[in-house]
Design a protein around this motif. Structure first.
Motif: not given
Ligand code: SF4
Length: 327
Positions: A13, A21, A45
């Motif tokens: 992540s 993000c 990602l």
């Molecule tokens: S969607 Fe983006 S911000 Fe949310 S947990 Fe996954 S990597 Fe992190």
């Protein structure tokens, strides 16, 4: 390639220290993820940013649809239904992955969380009805059922962290073997991993050995793929204290004739301390390594159980949660 040079391929992540993000524009500084950067090949990602929800953004939540299996991803503040976009993105992303050894995903996220993600009856507040998996991670698990999945929260637990590290480095080392090679390559791999596999399952370790012993009936490709399947299944298990003690006793057998009575008793005392949970596994293993060096046992020295992942990643710190997990 030398075993120690292998870098597992891990999809991670992006908010775990790679980008700001998160829904609130934040990032998470996790010391273990930072430490891993030198030893694994990370591919990042962020499903929510990648489907265009923006940074920062209004949070999304998982909501039960018409049937129990039907899970929707809704953004309550805007009323947007992101389900199709997220599923399409996930499938497209996952289909483009050629090789993955593990996933390290953000916990508690409706997209990335592996489990225990809140599922609501509707988009309104305070109506949780169950726990489930994040939409992206559910797709990832379906596509790569035998990859090693963990979230950064669970990796604060020593046993979970160690099992995950063993899995990603073992899978990576196996995949670095010459796929068009000779059966001897697989024999060598199996010999190096014999005691580590035994600590997971004696029977499965033996089954892998039988696959190789019966190689004259099949071509190399078939044996390789059957071995890979058996290996990945084995790594879904966990080593137990009892199986590890059995392994240590077998390894001890290589040196027992060389040791005097107090030396043997010392080892048995350490085993007992390990059995009681008063000593980590690394202590008897280091003793075995010391004897292997002293008595020049190449066979024991090449056993991966002595060093299943880079020693720089061995942290004895433990969150204290999950202590009932047996190892
Ligand atoms: S969607 Fe983006 S911000 Fe949310 S947990 Fe996954 S990597 Fe992190």
């Amino acid at each position: 390639m030398e075993f120690d040079q292998v870098k597992p391929i891990v999809y991670v992540s992006r908010c775990l220290g790679f980008d700001y993000c998160r829904w609130n524009g934040d990032s998470i500084n996790d010391s273990f993820v930072n430490r891993l950067k030198e030893f694994v090949e990370f591919h990042t990602l962020c499903p929510e940013a990648d489907i265009g929800l923006g940074i920062p953004r209004n949070p999304v939540r998982l909501v039960r649809g018409k049937s129990t299996e039907d899970i929707l991803m809704l953004q309550p503040a805007t009323g947007e239904d992101c389900t199709d976009k997220m599923i399409e993105y996930s499938q497209d992303f996952l289909n483009r992955i050629e090789r993955v050894d593990g996933f390290l995903l953000k916990n508690a996220s409706p997209s990335c969380g592996i489990n225990n993600i809140k599922l609501y009856a509707n988009a309104a507040k305070g109506s949780m009805v169950a726990k489930t998996s994040g939409l992206f991670s559910a797709q990832a698990k379906a596509r790569f059922p035998f990859a090693a999945f963990e979230d950064e929260g669970r990796l604060h637990n020593f046993i979970i962290r160690e099992n995950w590290l063993i899995a990603i480095f073992t899978i990576a080392r196996f995949r670095e073997l010459d796929k068009n090679g000779k059966i001897a390559v697989l024999y060598d791999f199996h010999a190096r991993y014999k005691y580590l596999f035994m600590s997971y399952s004696h029977k499965k370790m033996q089954n892998l050995g039988h696959l190789l012993a019966n190689h004259h009936q099949e071509n190399y490709d078939v044996i390789y793929h059957n071995y890979e399947k058996g290996l990945l299944e084995l790594l879904t298990l966990s080593p137990s204290i009892a199986r590890r003690i059995n392994v240590l006793s077998h390894m001890f057998g290589y040196f027992s004739k060389e040791l005097n009575a107090p030396g043997k008793q010392y080892f048995l005392n350490i085993l007992e301390e390990y059995r009681r949970g008063a000593m980590p596994f690394i202590v008897p293993i280091e003793l075995i390594r010391n004897w292997a060096i002293r008595f020049n046992s190449e066979y024991i020295l090449k056993q991966s159980i002595l060093l299943p992942y880079p020693k720089e990643l061995l942290l004895l710190s433990d969150s204290g949660t999950g202590r009932n997990i047996k190892s």
